[in-house]
Enzyme design. Structure first.
Site, PDB file in Angstrom:
ATOM      1  N   LYS A 140     -25.799 -37.483 -63.588  1.00 43.02           N
ATOM      2  CA  LYS A 140     -25.779 -38.763 -64.328  1.00 43.02           C
ATOM      3  C   LYS A 140     -25.989 -38.614 -65.838  1.00 43.02           C
ATOM      4  CE  LYS A 140     -24.645 -41.048 -61.909  1.00 43.02           C
ATOM      5  NZ  LYS A 140     -23.281 -40.844 -61.330  1.00 43.02           N
ATOM      6  N   HIS A 171     -23.963 -28.788 -61.341  1.00 43.25           N
ATOM      7  CA  HIS A 171     -25.278 -29.332 -61.712  1.00 43.25           C
ATOM      8  C   HIS A 171     -26.358 -28.257 -61.528  1.00 43.25           C
ATOM      9  CE1 HIS A 171     -23.865 -33.395 -62.045  1.00 43.25           C
ATOM     10  NE2 HIS A 171     -23.751 -33.641 -60.773  1.00 43.25           N
ATOM     11  N   SER A 204     -29.172 -44.695 -63.911  1.00 48.91           N
ATOM     12  CA  SER A 204     -27.813 -44.417 -63.443  1.00 48.91           C
ATOM     13  C   SER A 204     -27.845 -43.772 -62.048  1.00 48.91           C
ATOM     14  CB  SER A 204     -27.129 -43.499 -64.463  1.00 48.91           C
ATOM     15  OG  SER A 204     -25.831 -43.179 -64.067  1.00 48.91           O
TER      16      SER A 204
HETATM   17  P1  A3P Z   1     -24.020 -45.321 -66.104  1.00 48.55           P
HETATM   18  O1  A3P Z   1     -24.352 -45.331 -64.654  1.00 48.55           O
HETATM   19  O2  A3P Z   1     -25.243 -45.493 -66.971  1.00 48.55           O
HETATM   20  O3  A3P Z   1     -22.927 -46.261 -66.473  1.00 48.55           O
HETATM   21  P2  A3P Z   1     -22.180 -38.272 -64.334  1.00 48.55           P
HETATM   22  O4  A3P Z   1     -20.731 -38.095 -64.580  1.00 48.55           O
HETATM   23  O5  A3P Z   1     -23.029 -37.144 -64.838  1.00 48.55           O
HETATM   24  O6  A3P Z   1     -22.435 -38.601 -62.904  1.00 48.55           O
HETATM   25  O7  A3P Z   1     -22.677 -39.507 -65.211  1.00 48.55           O
HETATM   26  C1  A3P Z   1     -22.221 -40.802 -64.943  1.00 48.55           C
HETATM   27  C2  A3P Z   1     -22.660 -41.689 -66.078  1.00 48.55           C
HETATM   28  O8  A3P Z   1     -21.849 -41.403 -67.236  1.00 48.55           O
HETATM   29  C3  A3P Z   1     -22.456 -43.171 -65.758  1.00 48.55           C
HETATM   30  O9  A3P Z   1     -23.495 -43.852 -66.465  1.00 48.55           O
HETATM   31  C4  A3P Z   1     -21.082 -43.408 -66.354  1.00 48.55           C
HETATM   32  O10 A3P Z   1     -20.769 -44.766 -66.586  1.00 48.55           O
HETATM   33  C5  A3P Z   1     -21.212 -42.613 -67.654  1.00 48.55           C
HETATM   34  N1  A3P Z   1     -19.910 -42.329 -68.264  1.00 48.55           N
HETATM   35  C6  A3P Z   1     -18.842 -41.704 -67.733  1.00 48.55           C
HETATM   36  N2  A3P Z   1     -17.803 -41.709 -68.588  1.00 48.55           N
HETATM   37  C7  A3P Z   1     -18.228 -42.339 -69.703  1.00 48.55           C
HETATM   38  C8  A3P Z   1     -17.603 -42.683 -70.955  1.00 48.55           C
HETATM   39  N3  A3P Z   1     -16.338 -42.391 -71.231  1.00 48.55           N
HETATM   40  N4  A3P Z   1     -18.354 -43.352 -71.871  1.00 48.55           N
HETATM   41  C9  A3P Z   1     -19.642 -43.667 -71.615  1.00 48.55           C
HETATM   42  N5  A3P Z   1     -20.277 -43.387 -70.457  1.00 48.55           N
HETATM   43  C10 A3P Z   1     -19.576 -42.734 -69.495  1.00 48.55           C
END
Ligand code: A3P
Length: 287
Positions: A44, A99, A129
């Site tokens: 996240k 991860h 998140s």
């Molecule tokens: P949120 O749940 O706060 O919206 P991961 O890919 O490590 O699982 O992280 C997911 C988080 O990154 C989510 O956060 C997601 O919305 C955010 N995320 C992914 N792409 C993004 C982008 N282009 N801009 C901003 N946040 C992004």
């Protein structure tokens, strides 16, 4: 039904794609190539965002690859059973993601010139998140409450282990020429500048138009519309899209909408204690 996590070196991993064998292979037998590029994160923290950025940098901002091939095929999760197959058949130079904490990252990395990009995020936003993600992803226990989830996060009991240990372990690489770290907050604040810095680290020569195209195609809005990265194509027994969206909000400081004053105070106390040895200032330390 309770989720049966896979355990490896005392850390829980979600069962859907991981097995003790795949983790053991990644740790002890996976052969890192000198031109490998690793996208490493605690969950996240912006993993899928960085996957998109790296894919777009590789294709000089042209979105064709990112719009037609699933992100997990462009940047395979090499420590999972499925991802390993893609990683082994991937022609060099490979883009890979995981991860994994530093101490169970492939041993062969130490004597290679492969590059690692480590993305980290305000842990308070990570936990928020992660909470919503755990509700929609069936290979994670459904959280009983945010209070309990936060306690588990602070105690290092969530899948993928302790955020503090993950960050501390990877930050030991700081200063090495094959290690680059960046925060989610920096990506949010200045994606164009961040992409420029990434290109420099990767030795990729992109002009300003290419960089603008990377920025445009890696925006939250573009990614939300792209089925190759918005998780919509994942089977419903893995990701229940009726319970939320993987690309949920994409903002900084959403923790302020979730933490009580008491939770925030507890968090700060534990954070100060666990992070003081690191002697580093992150964007969220000023907030
Ligand atoms: P949120 O749940 O706060 O919206 P991961 O890919 O490590 O699982 O992280 C997911 C988080 O990154 C989510 O956060 C997601 O919305 C955010 N995320 C992914 N792409 C993004 C982008 N282009 N801009 C901003 N946040 C992004």
């Amino acid at each position: 039904m309770p989720v049966q996590y896979v355990m490896y070196k005392g850390i829980k991993f979600p069962p859907a794609y991981n097995s003790e064998h795949s983790l053991n292979f990644a740790h002890n037998e996976f052969l890192v190539r000198d031109d490998d590029i690793f996208n490493v994160t605690y969950p996240k923290s912006g993993t899928v965002w960085m996957t998109e950025i790296l894919s777009l940098i590789r294709s000089h901002g042209h979105p064709g690859w990112s719009r037609t091939i699933l992100n997990s095929d462009r940047v395979p999760w090499f420590s999972t059973q499925l991802g390993l197959e893609s990683a082994l058949s991937y022609p060099s130079p490979r883009l890979l993601t995981c991860h994994l904490p530093r101490h169970i990252f492939p041993k062969s990395f130490s004597c290679s010139r492969a590059k690692v990009i480590y993305t980290l995020r305000d842990p308070r936003d990570v936990v928020v998140s992660y909470y919503y993600f755990s509700k929609m992803c069936n290979s994670y226990e459904d959280p009983t409450s945010f209070e309990q989830f936060l306690r588990d996060f602070l105690n290092g009991e969530l899948p993928h282990g302790s955020w503090f240990e993950h960050v501390q372990g990877w930050m030991e690489m700081k200063g090495r020429e094959n290690f680059f770290f960046i925060t989610y907050e920096e990506l949010k604040q200045d994606l164009q500048g961040s992409v420029r810095r990434l290109c420099q680290f990767l030795g990729q020569d992109l002009d300003e138009d290419d960089i603008s195209s990377v920025v445009q195609n890696a925006s939250f809005t573009s990614m939300r519309e792209n089925p190759m990265c918005n998780s919509i194509l994942l089977p419903s027994d893995i990701m229940d899209q009726t319970k939320g969206q993987f690309l949920r909000k994409g903002i900084c400081e959403d923790w302020k909408n979730h933490f009580t004053v008491a939770q925030s105070e507890t968090f700060d106390r534990i954070y100060q204690d666990r992070m003081q040895n690191l002697n580093m200032a992150f964007p969220w330390d000023r907030r």
